[in-house]
Design an enzyme around this catalytic site. Sequence first.
Site, PDB file in Angstrom:
ATOM      1  N   CYS A 225      89.413 -28.527 -65.499  1.00 27.06           N
ATOM      2  CA  CYS A 225      90.103 -27.841 -64.402  1.00 27.06           C
ATOM      3  C   CYS A 225      89.742 -28.385 -63.028  1.00 27.06           C
ATOM      4  O   CYS A 225      90.409 -28.062 -62.051  1.00 27.06           O
ATOM      5  CB  CYS A 225      89.793 -26.345 -64.457  1.00 27.06           C
ATOM      6  N   HIS A 304      78.105 -33.493 -61.070  1.00 24.39           N
ATOM      7  CA  HIS A 304      78.282 -33.653 -62.521  1.00 24.39           C
ATOM      8  C   HIS A 304      76.976 -33.338 -63.227  1.00 24.39           C
ATOM      9  O   HIS A 304      75.948 -33.952 -62.953  1.00 24.39           O
ATOM     10  CB  HIS A 304      78.719 -35.086 -62.833  1.00 24.39           C
ATOM     11  N   HIS A 388      88.902 -19.768 -44.893  1.00 27.50           N
ATOM     12  CA  HIS A 388      89.634 -19.500 -46.131  1.00 27.50           C
ATOM     13  C   HIS A 388      88.890 -20.120 -47.311  1.00 27.50           C
ATOM     14  O   HIS A 388      88.292 -21.195 -47.189  1.00 27.50           O
ATOM     15  CB  HIS A 388      91.053 -20.057 -46.062  1.00 27.50           C
ATOM     16  N   HIS A 392      88.631 -21.667 -57.833  1.00 30.07           N
ATOM     17  CA  HIS A 392      89.406 -21.903 -59.047  1.00 30.07           C
ATOM     18  C   HIS A 392      89.614 -20.607 -59.828  1.00 30.07           C
ATOM     19  O   HIS A 392      88.656 -19.924 -60.172  1.00 30.07           O
ATOM     20  CB  HIS A 392      88.703 -22.935 -59.924  1.00 30.07           C
ATOM     21  N   HIS A 421      96.415 -13.300 -61.197  1.00 31.16           N
ATOM     22  CA  HIS A 421      97.285 -12.210 -61.628  1.00 31.16           C
ATOM     23  C   HIS A 421      98.721 -12.679 -61.814  1.00 31.16           C
ATOM     24  O   HIS A 421      99.379 -12.338 -62.814  1.00 31.16           O
ATOM     25  CB  HIS A 421      97.236 -11.080 -60.594  1.00 31.16           C
ATOM     26  N   ASN A 425      95.573 -18.785 -65.360  1.00 27.17           N
ATOM     27  CA  ASN A 425      94.753 -19.976 -65.135  1.00 27.17           C
ATOM     28  C   ASN A 425      95.630 -21.203 -65.381  1.00 27.17           C
ATOM     29  O   ASN A 425      95.904 -21.561 -66.520  1.00 27.17           O
ATOM     30  CB  ASN A 425      93.545 -19.973 -66.073  1.00 27.17           C
TER      31      ASN A 425
END
Length: 497
Positions: A225, A304, A388, A392, A421, A425
């Site tokens: 993702c 990572h 802001h 994810h 919502h 995802n």
Amino acid sequence: MPQAPMPEFSSSVKLKYVKLGYQYLVNHFLSFLLIPIMAVIAVELLRMGPEEILNVWNSLQFDLVQVLCSSFFIIFISTVYFMSKPRTVYLVDYSCYKPPVTCRVPFATFMEHSRLILKDKPKSVEFQMRILERSGLGEETCLPPAIHYIPPTPTMDAARSEAQMVIFTAMDDLFNKTGLKPKDVDILIVNCSLFSPTPSLSAMVINKYKLRSNIKSFNLSGMGCSAGLISVDIASDLLQVHPNSNAIIVSTEIITPNYYKGNERAMLLPNCLFRMGAAAILMSNRRSDRWRAKYKLCHLVRTHRGADDKSYYCVYEQEDKEAHIGINLSKDLMAIAGEALKANITTIGPLVLPASEQLLFLSSLIGRKIFNPKWKPYIPDFKLAFEHFCIHAGGRAVIDELQKNLQLSGEHVEASRMTLHRFGNTSSSSLWYELSYIESKGRMRRGDRVWQIAFGSGFKCNSAVWKCNRTIKTPKDGPWFDCIDRYPVFIPEVVKL
């Protein structure tokens, strides 16, 4: 006579204002230092008078050779500085795919399909129902047509059809928004983690739009993702070495071939959370795009944790005992994500936090190392660095954990919760749906800073910092156009099915 209790310090002295004063003092230390110096110089000049100032000026001896050498040196240093300065990379515009209503999957439909597909496995059906009740997803999320069949038909043709539908729709919209012609695209990067056909998805895009033969194209897979921000990093690096160029990034996840039909609970979770979506992003280093670009890229930090075995295996594609392929999500996922976030924050903090927060964090660190290891560590206030946040939308637990750890308000995570919502995802494209939500609410102003945070298999935590280039008007199209007035909505802890 008993003494009256001493009033609580925190109530008698507004600590909030004390902290604000401290922050202002530290962040403007140089200004406070220069003001009295400039005042002393101004008073001295006024005291001397014009004639005395003129006499001092005339007394200075200027040698022509020294002046020329000094001028050449200043010009040389300025040239080296501007030539070595990294090129500014702009986000011109982006487009998010909006699925048709025919792909909508209400809770009742999802559970009915689960009962029919897993009719011999009632415990698995019940498990999926419990996950869905607490997922934070709404009734309008969408799955591709092949998953609507009973049983699902995850064929190669169906997967290609989904890829064409989501990618081409997003790219068509991007071309219309920006006026860019396909033959003018210099760099193309497509990221899709779990569907990697031959020819690649980037080749599919080149074939569809008849892009130039010398285009620099890349296809990323298996990166989870967070691949969207990895694509931004690659595009940014390429734009540093290729002047007067642009890059298109396509971020998506193809759901069709990855619907799990087995009985392992850890592998059933993605069925409940992942939904279809895609985003196309145009980046550029052209000075002519500066005035129309929405954002400027300030920082991008990648972390990572793949060297650690637990991190490597926490999101793992594998076969179950019945040879069904799926994604196994470890129960340690949130703890591993927290460690990756800490490492990422350690790197990005000094780049974005004001001096006041960095001093407090350093003082806390020194105090814990020297005086008392049990001291509570100071958590920097990232709200001072960003207006802001785009976290994810991997799931309700991810958003909850980051809101708690970063001490964010409900409004700061509103875009993430509402995206989860409305769209579920959508993997690497979710950050762009969240950014679109903020814009659709009319909250994005010139100079505002945005922090995008994404997690991915491996295990990775990547974050990007953007600065708004111009005040953005409420868009008249996009994924939120017909529903933004309904949001934000109240999302209960449990939705009884």
